[in-house]
Write a protein that holds these residues in place. Structure first.
Motif, PDB file in Angstrom:
ATOM      1  N   PHE A  24       0.772  -1.198  -0.069  1.00 39.93           N
ATOM      2  CA  PHE A  24      -0.044   0.021  -0.045  1.00 39.93           C
ATOM      3  C   PHE A  24       0.843   1.286  -0.021  1.00 39.93           C
ATOM      4  O   PHE A  24       0.648   2.151  -0.657  1.00 39.93           O
ATOM      5  CB  PHE A  24      -0.707   0.022   1.197  1.00 39.93           C
ATOM      6  N   GLU A  25       1.771   1.265   0.834  1.00 38.40           N
ATOM      7  CA  GLU A  25       2.852   2.377   0.963  1.00 38.40           C
ATOM      8  C   GLU A  25       3.348   2.649  -0.326  1.00 38.40           C
ATOM      9  O   GLU A  25       3.423   3.868  -0.974  1.00 38.40           O
ATOM     10  CB  GLU A  25       3.873   2.234   1.912  1.00 38.40           C
ATOM     11  N   ARG A  26       3.678   1.696  -1.186  1.00 40.27           N
ATOM     12  CA  ARG A  26       4.411   1.702  -2.517  1.00 40.27           C
ATOM     13  C   ARG A  26       3.548   2.339  -3.404  1.00 40.27           C
ATOM     14  O   ARG A  26       3.618   3.231  -4.247  1.00 40.27           O
ATOM     15  CB  ARG A  26       4.977   0.238  -2.945  1.00 40.27           C
ATOM     16  N   ASP A  27       2.263   1.544  -3.430  1.00 40.65           N
ATOM     17  CA  ASP A  27       1.259   1.979  -4.493  1.00 40.65           C
ATOM     18  C   ASP A  27       0.730   3.632  -4.108  1.00 40.65           C
ATOM     19  O   ASP A  27       0.221   4.179  -4.967  1.00 40.65           O
ATOM     20  CB  ASP A  27       0.159   1.078  -4.509  1.00 40.65           C
ATOM     21  N   THR A  28       1.020   4.157  -3.182  1.00 44.64           N
ATOM     22  CA  THR A  28       0.394   5.651  -2.845  1.00 44.64           C
ATOM     23  C   THR A  28       1.999   6.439  -3.194  1.00 44.64           C
ATOM     24  O   THR A  28       1.561   7.786  -3.133  1.00 44.64           O
ATOM     25  CB  THR A  28       0.131   5.835  -1.257  1.00 44.64           C
ATOM     26  N   GLY A  29       2.806   5.829  -3.786  1.00 41.88           N
ATOM     27  CA  GLY A  29       4.105   6.798  -4.016  1.00 41.88           C
ATOM     28  C   GLY A  29       4.915   7.534  -2.856  1.00 41.88           C
ATOM     29  O   GLY A  29       5.345   8.332  -2.673  1.00 41.88           O
ATOM     30  N   GLU A  30       4.371   6.697  -1.757  1.00 44.39           N
ATOM     31  CA  GLU A  30       4.955   6.953  -0.415  1.00 44.39           C
ATOM     32  C   GLU A  30       4.369   8.192  -0.072  1.00 44.39           C
ATOM     33  O   GLU A  30       4.838   8.994   0.838  1.00 44.39           O
ATOM     34  CB  GLU A  30       6.410   7.168  -0.320  1.00 44.39           C
ATOM     35  N   ALA A  31       3.274   8.461  -0.300  1.00 42.38           N
ATOM     36  CA  ALA A  31       2.284   9.709   0.077  1.00 42.38           C
ATOM     37  C   ALA A  31       1.800   9.345   1.286  1.00 42.38           C
ATOM     38  O   ALA A  31       1.657  10.209   2.493  1.00 42.38           O
ATOM     39  CB  ALA A  31       1.249   9.940  -0.544  1.00 42.38           C
ATOM     40  N   VAL A  32       1.839   8.136   1.708  1.00 46.55           N
ATOM     41  CA  VAL A  32       1.350   7.429   3.046  1.00 46.55           C
ATOM     42  C   VAL A  32       2.422   6.589   3.613  1.00 46.55           C
ATOM     43  O   VAL A  32       2.922   5.886   2.859  1.00 46.55           O
ATOM     44  CB  VAL A  32      -0.049   6.599   2.968  1.00 46.55           C
ATOM     45  N   ARG A  33       2.931   6.800   4.821  1.00 43.58           N
ATOM     46  CA  ARG A  33       4.134   6.055   5.267  1.00 43.58           C
ATOM     47  C   ARG A  33       3.629   5.269   6.471  1.00 43.58           C
ATOM     48  O   ARG A  33       2.649   5.702   7.228  1.00 43.58           O
ATOM     49  CB  ARG A  33       5.301   6.685   5.633  1.00 43.58           C
ATOM     50  N   VAL A  34       3.816   3.706   6.583  1.00 41.83           N
ATOM     51  CA  VAL A  34       3.402   3.211   7.807  1.00 41.83           C
ATOM     52  C   VAL A  34       4.765   2.850   8.774  1.00 41.83           C
ATOM     53  O   VAL A  34       5.843   2.438   8.005  1.00 41.83           O
ATOM     54  CB  VAL A  34       2.712   2.109   7.039  1.00 41.83           C
ATOM     55  N   TYR A  35       4.411   2.785  10.094  1.00 40.19           N
ATOM     56  CA  TYR A  35       5.352   2.423  10.829  1.00 40.19           C
ATOM     57  C   TYR A  35       4.789   1.551  11.953  1.00 40.19           C
ATOM     58  O   TYR A  35       3.860   1.607  12.315  1.00 40.19           O
ATOM     59  CB  TYR A  35       5.864   3.620  11.825  1.00 40.19           C
ATOM     60  N   PHE A  36       5.297   0.364  12.037  1.00 39.50           N
ATOM     61  CA  PHE A  36       4.937  -0.727  12.881  1.00 39.50           C
ATOM     62  C   PHE A  36       5.758  -0.861  14.302  1.00 39.50           C
ATOM     63  O   PHE A  36       6.652  -0.533  14.297  1.00 39.50           O
ATOM     64  CB  PHE A  36       5.110  -2.092  12.106  1.00 39.50           C
ATOM     65  N   ALA A  37       4.595  -1.240  15.308  1.00 43.77           N
ATOM     66  CA  ALA A  37       5.237  -1.663  16.572  1.00 43.77           C
ATOM     67  C   ALA A  37       4.363  -2.995  16.960  1.00 43.77           C
ATOM     68  O   ALA A  37       3.171  -2.899  16.697  1.00 43.77           O
ATOM     69  CB  ALA A  37       4.840  -0.526  17.604  1.00 43.77           C
ATOM     70  N   GLN A  38       5.020  -3.926  17.604  1.00 40.20           N
ATOM     71  CA  GLN A  38       4.316  -5.153  18.000  1.00 40.20           C
ATOM     72  C   GLN A  38       4.068  -5.247  19.287  1.00 40.20           C
ATOM     73  O   GLN A  38       4.874  -4.664  20.042  1.00 40.20           O
ATOM     74  CB  GLN A  38       5.506  -6.442  17.561  1.00 40.20           C
ATOM     75  N   ALA A  39       2.792  -5.414  19.569  1.00 37.14           N
ATOM     76  CA  ALA A  39       2.454  -5.607  20.854  1.00 37.14           C
ATOM     77  C   ALA A  39       2.399  -7.076  21.614  1.00 37.14           C
ATOM     78  O   ALA A  39       2.246  -7.769  20.677  1.00 37.14           O
ATOM     79  CB  ALA A  39       0.870  -5.159  20.949  1.00 37.14           C
ATOM     80  N   ARG A  40       2.295  -7.227  22.940  1.00 30.59           N
ATOM     81  CA  ARG A  40       2.134  -8.385  23.312  1.00 30.59           C
ATOM     82  C   ARG A  40       0.693  -9.113  22.778  1.00 30.59           C
ATOM     83  O   ARG A  40       0.044  -8.126  22.769  1.00 30.59           O
ATOM     84  CB  ARG A  40       2.441  -8.369  24.884  1.00 30.59           C
ATOM     85  N   TYR A  41       0.703 -10.401  22.957  1.00 29.94           N
ATOM     86  CA  TYR A  41      -0.497 -10.968  22.906  1.00 29.94           C
ATOM     87  C   TYR A  41      -0.840 -12.094  23.633  1.00 29.94           C
ATOM     88  O   TYR A  41       0.055 -12.888  24.175  1.00 29.94           O
ATOM     89  CB  TYR A  41      -0.830 -11.098  21.263  1.00 29.94           C
ATOM     90  N   GLY A  42      -1.981 -12.558  23.909  1.00 31.72           N
ATOM     91  CA  GLY A  42      -2.369 -13.802  24.815  1.00 31.72           C
ATOM     92  C   GLY A  42      -2.393 -14.965  23.726  1.00 31.72           C
ATOM     93  O   GLY A  42      -2.562 -14.775  22.664  1.00 31.72           O
TER      94      GLY A  42
END
Length: 251
Positions: A24-42
């Motif tokens: 998705f980020e690529r297809d927007t031409g990087e008009a939108v950038r995404v940044y990830f953070a992983q949370a704990r999970y059960g």
């Protein structure tokens, strides 16, 4: 390359489908950038799609802890990018969950389940079919959540996966076949929850085959994340929602 317009922080448990978001980020031409953070999970005996496990995954303090790791990025919105970890305790909790994340981070926030409700309403889809990766007892919680927003599930199909890691390995051809089997006559959209499930590469093909909009977890997450951040960048080739519903007022 377009100048970056919007920065989205995506907090998620586990992983396995980051490629959808990078596409998705690529297809927007990087008009939108995404940044990830992983949370704990059960997990209950290794099953993270079990309702008891999901109630742990839904803990706001765990989500906020992960979101704070994105504090060096000037984000426009934070999304709790987990469908089951946002619907499991119902509408009121999901809305409180988003408010809690926003209050703790100082950034507008939403979640994938809230995004599903908003997207279905945007498409005027009140009767839907549902293809869910989860075991049937977990699917029932999502059906109830949607009902709280006036959305009726006319037919659902459970794939019975007890873990998001299993979802992440489900291929596009199998998804196309499963989607056809999930459909009920007269429904206005097909919903496919689970952000671990790769979908962006097949949404267009699904919509052409089924003849109606397909709302996947990753598509609604990105769309509502952008709305929450104040601007939706339209992207073609990734389904009706991301291509045609950019001009709606921000949520």
């Amino acid at each position: 390359m377009m100048q970056t317009k919007l920065r989205l922080g995506l907090v998620f448990p586990g992983g396995g489908c980051e490629a959808d978001f990078y596409r998705f980020e690529r297809d927007t031409g990087e008009a939108v950038r995404v940044y990830f953070a992983q949370a704990r999970y059960g997990a209950v005996e290794g099953a993270d799609h079990h309702p008891d496990a999901l109630r742990e995954t839904a803990r706001v303090d765990w989500i906020v802890q992960a979101a704070h790791r994105l504090s060096q990025v000037p984000l426009d919105a934070v999304v709790w990018a987990c469908t089951s970890g946002s619907f499991i305790n119902g509408r009121r909790f999901a809305e409180e969950q988003a408010r809690g994340i926003a209050a703790a981070t100082g950034v507008p926030a939403t979640s994938t389940s809230l995004a599903f409700a908003a997207a279905a309403h945007a498409l005027s889809a009140r009767k839907v079919s549902l293809l869910a990766t989860y075991p049937q007892d977990t699917v029932a919680f999502f059906t109830s959540f949607l009902a709280e927003y006036g959305i009726t599930v006319e037919n659902s199909r459970s794939l019975g996966f007890d873990s998001g890691w299993i979802s992440s390995g489900f291929d596009g051809d199998a998804l196309l076949r499963a989607a056809e089997q999930a459909m009920a006559p007269g429904t206005q959209a097909l919903l496919i929850p689970d952000t671990a499930l790769p979908t962006l590469g097949v949404i267009d093909a699904l919509e052409k085959r089924l003849g109606l909009p397909v709302l996947s977890a990753n598509a609604v997450t990105l769309w509502h994340g952008m709305r929450t951040g104040g601007q939706v960048v339209p992207v073609s080739g990734l389904g009706t929602l991301l291509a045609d519903f950019a001009e709606m007022p921000a949520a």
